[in-house]
Design a protein around this motif. Structure first.
Motif, PDB file in Angstrom:
ATOM      1  N   LEU A 190      -0.973  -0.607  17.255  1.00 11.96           N
ATOM      2  CA  LEU A 190      -1.968   0.121  17.427  1.00 11.96           C
ATOM      3  C   LEU A 190      -2.096  -0.229  19.235  1.00 11.96           C
ATOM      4  O   LEU A 190      -2.297   1.024  19.517  1.00 11.96           O
ATOM      5  CB  LEU A 190      -3.573  -0.846  17.298  1.00 11.96           C
ATOM      6  N   GLY A 191      -2.135  -1.398  20.060  1.00  9.42           N
ATOM      7  CA  GLY A 191      -1.760  -1.432  21.225  1.00  9.42           C
ATOM      8  C   GLY A 191      -0.545  -0.626  21.732  1.00  9.42           C
ATOM      9  O   GLY A 191      -1.002   0.602  22.435  1.00  9.42           O
ATOM     10  N   VAL A 192       0.565   0.059  20.881  1.00 13.93           N
ATOM     11  CA  VAL A 192       1.527   1.191  21.222  1.00 13.93           C
ATOM     12  C   VAL A 192       0.936   2.178  21.524  1.00 13.93           C
ATOM     13  O   VAL A 192       0.852   3.134  22.390  1.00 13.93           O
ATOM     14  CB  VAL A 192       2.785   1.191  20.692  1.00 13.93           C
ATOM     15  N   TRP A 193      -0.157   2.129  20.385  1.00 16.38           N
ATOM     16  CA  TRP A 193      -0.870   3.908  19.696  1.00 16.38           C
ATOM     17  C   TRP A 193      -1.104   4.494  21.409  1.00 16.38           C
ATOM     18  O   TRP A 193      -1.742   5.545  21.781  1.00 16.38           O
ATOM     19  CB  TRP A 193      -1.094   3.792  18.896  1.00 16.38           C
ATOM     20  N   MET A 194      -2.476   3.805  21.852  1.00 16.94           N
ATOM     21  CA  MET A 194      -3.422   3.460  22.398  1.00 16.94           C
ATOM     22  C   MET A 194      -3.082   3.869  23.861  1.00 16.94           C
ATOM     23  O   MET A 194      -3.380   4.326  24.805  1.00 16.94           O
ATOM     24  CB  MET A 194      -4.310   2.269  22.749  1.00 16.94           C
ATOM     25  N   MET A 195      -1.842   2.809  23.877  1.00 15.56           N
ATOM     26  CA  MET A 195      -0.992   3.552  25.484  1.00 15.56           C
ATOM     27  C   MET A 195      -0.332   4.632  25.382  1.00 15.56           C
ATOM     28  O   MET A 195      -0.422   5.270  26.901  1.00 15.56           O
ATOM     29  CB  MET A 195       1.059   1.946  25.352  1.00 15.56           C
ATOM     30  N   ASN A 409       6.899   4.422  13.363  1.00 15.32           N
ATOM     31  CA  ASN A 409       5.722   5.831  14.036  1.00 15.32           C
ATOM     32  C   ASN A 409       6.607   6.384  13.837  1.00 15.32           C
ATOM     33  O   ASN A 409       6.634   7.365  14.758  1.00 15.32           O
ATOM     34  CB  ASN A 409       5.236   5.098  15.446  1.00 15.32           C
ATOM     35  N   PRO A 410       5.600   7.741  12.635  1.00  9.96           N
ATOM     36  CA  PRO A 410       6.135   9.086  12.627  1.00  9.96           C
ATOM     37  C   PRO A 410       6.326   9.778  13.784  1.00  9.96           C
ATOM     38  O   PRO A 410       7.320  10.927  14.085  1.00  9.96           O
ATOM     39  CB  PRO A 410       5.864   9.758  11.277  1.00  9.96           C
ATOM     40  N   ILE A 411       5.122   9.575  14.358  1.00  6.65           N
ATOM     41  CA  ILE A 411       5.164  10.555  14.776  1.00  6.65           C
ATOM     42  C   ILE A 411       5.758  10.326  16.464  1.00  6.65           C
ATOM     43  O   ILE A 411       6.261  11.708  17.331  1.00  6.65           O
ATOM     44  CB  ILE A 411       3.415  10.030  16.216  1.00  6.65           C
TER      45      ILE A 411
END
Length: 433
Positions: A190-195, A409-411
């Motif tokens: 989650l931290g990497v996504w929000m980053m 993460n596929p994104i």
């Protein structure tokens, strides 16, 4: 999970294909649970494969001519090697073609399809701009949920879906508060996504692509998003964000991509040290013990100790690795597994060897370096090139995180395919979409 299929089909009837793809990827990644259904004959139906299968099915039904637009380019070589690597590994280890084909299927569903969809849909500047905006909007969508979970001290995935990822309770608390996880495998993910959402927001805001959103200045939304990112309590993500912002600032102000080059080359140098067994783990632990608390140092030493024994085992089958079935892990004389795998690099090195390790990180980072060469930093402040530049930085930051963690993460794979697409595209095709 199965309700996702009709939803993505609806998206392709409601929006243009490119927008439907981007919207579908982000919505599915943010809100599908971390769960898996075993289906005979194909890789397990989980969050990763559901995204790829659903969007591929929608493409076949509503946009099938696009499937034939793919043209192989040299920048696609690492991904091609990574996809066939499991088959070669299985046969080298005498596990047979059936096992190799099965593992290759899983690799294609998890890595190949997102990359391929990025190549055929996001191979223009407009598509990458849509992806950058969707990631930013996805970060905003997570804002109230992050605050809610940090207050109730409970995973929303457990409340809504009844699913638990088995996260150790001790990992849920950092810096005097609860680390949210939402619908992801771990709070670090989650931290990497929000980053990444914050990084996209900075690029969209500072280059004037989005000035106001929902009748509020972009600065207000950035303040809210960054404050929410802070409560995710992920030290590594904080560092990645600062490096990313610094890289973009230097590109915009001084027309240099030096930070991105150093980051990418530093990742490969780290991997070289790990593969060769020359990583200075003892010196790093000694230095950290003078700067950080004992718990943090012990955590890093535990990781290094496991990577040391796993690396030694992997070097026994260095080229193509040990294959699946836990063959790359380390066992004691009683047959008990005594190894812990935290990072993607050591997992890949053990299973698929140096060939797999080089190919998987090159599939992410070769498009990034190629982008830097074809579209130099002097262009990155232009609204047309700011989104792909921010995405390239996000991919590099994610790749660095994969050196420490193992959270696919596929994104980012989709974005890598899109970046490869504009590298391979002709100038006249860049403005399409």
């Amino acid at each position: 999970m199965f309700g996702w299929i009709p939803l993505v089909l609806y998206l392709f009837t409601r929006y243009p294909p490119q927008k439907a793809l981007v919207t579908g990827f982000v919505i599915a990644w943010l809100f599908l649970p971390v769960a898996e259904f075993k289906i005979p004959g194909i890789p397990g139906y989980n969050k990763m494969t559901a995204i790829s299968y659903g969007i591929l099915l929608a493409t076949v039904i509503y946009d099938s001519p696009r499937l034939q637009t793919f043209k192989f380019h040299w920048v696609d070589i690492p991904m091609a090697v990574w996809l066939v690597c499991p088959f070669i590994t299985s046969n080298v280890n005498g596990l047979g073609p059936y096992d190799g084909f099965s593992m290759m299927q899983s690799q294609i569903a998890t890595w190949g399809l997102p990359y391929y969809l990025g190549r055929i849909y996001l191979n223009n500047l407009g598509g990458l701009r849509q992806l950058a905006i969707a990631i930013f909007m996805g970060g905003l969508a997570y804002v109230p949920l992050c605050w809610l979970e940090s207050r109730i001290y409970t995973s929303l995935m457990g409340i809504i879906y009844g699913v638990s990822t088995g996260r150790d309770a001790a990992q849920s608390f950092r810096y005097g508060g609860y680390r949210p996880q939402l619908f992801m495998e771990h709070g670090l993910m989650l931290g990497v996504w929000m980053m990444t959402a914050c990084l996209m927001g900075v690029a969209l805001w500072k280059t004037g692509i989005i000035k106001r959103l929902w009748n509020q200045p972009m600065g207000v939304w950035m303040a809210i998003l960054i404050l929410t990112f802070i409560i995710c309590r992920s030290t590594g993500a904080y560092v990645l964000f600062l490096v990313g912002v610094l890289a973009l600032f230097l590109a915009w102000q001084f027309r240099t991509s030096i930070i991105l080059w150093v980051l990418v080359l530093g990742i490969f140098y780290y991997l070289y040290l790990g593969v060769s067994g020359t990583f200075p783990n003892k010196q790093i632990v000694a230095t950290m013990s003078q700067m950080f608390n004992a718990d943090r140092v012990a955590s890093v030493q535990f990781r290094f100790d496991n990577e040391e024994i796993l690396g030694a085992k992997a070097r026994q089958q260095m080229i193509f690795g040990w294959g699946g079935f836990g063959r790359s892990r380390v066992f004691n004389e009683l047959g008990e597994d005594i190894s812990v795998t935290d990072s993607l690099w050591i997992i890949v090195f053990g299973i698929n060897g140096a060939v797999g390790l080089i190919s998987v990180f090159s599939s992410l980072l070769l498009p990034v370096l190629s982008f830097c060469i074809r579209f130099p930093a002097r262009l990155w402040s232009h609204p047309l090139f700011a989104p792909p530049a921010a995405l390239a930085m996000g991919i590099a930051a994610y790749s660095l995180d994969c050196v420490l963690n193992a959270m696919v993460n596929p994104i980012f794979i989709l974005a890598s395919g899109g970046i490869a697409g504009i590298v391979a595209a002709k100038d006249k095709d860049l403005m399409k979409g």
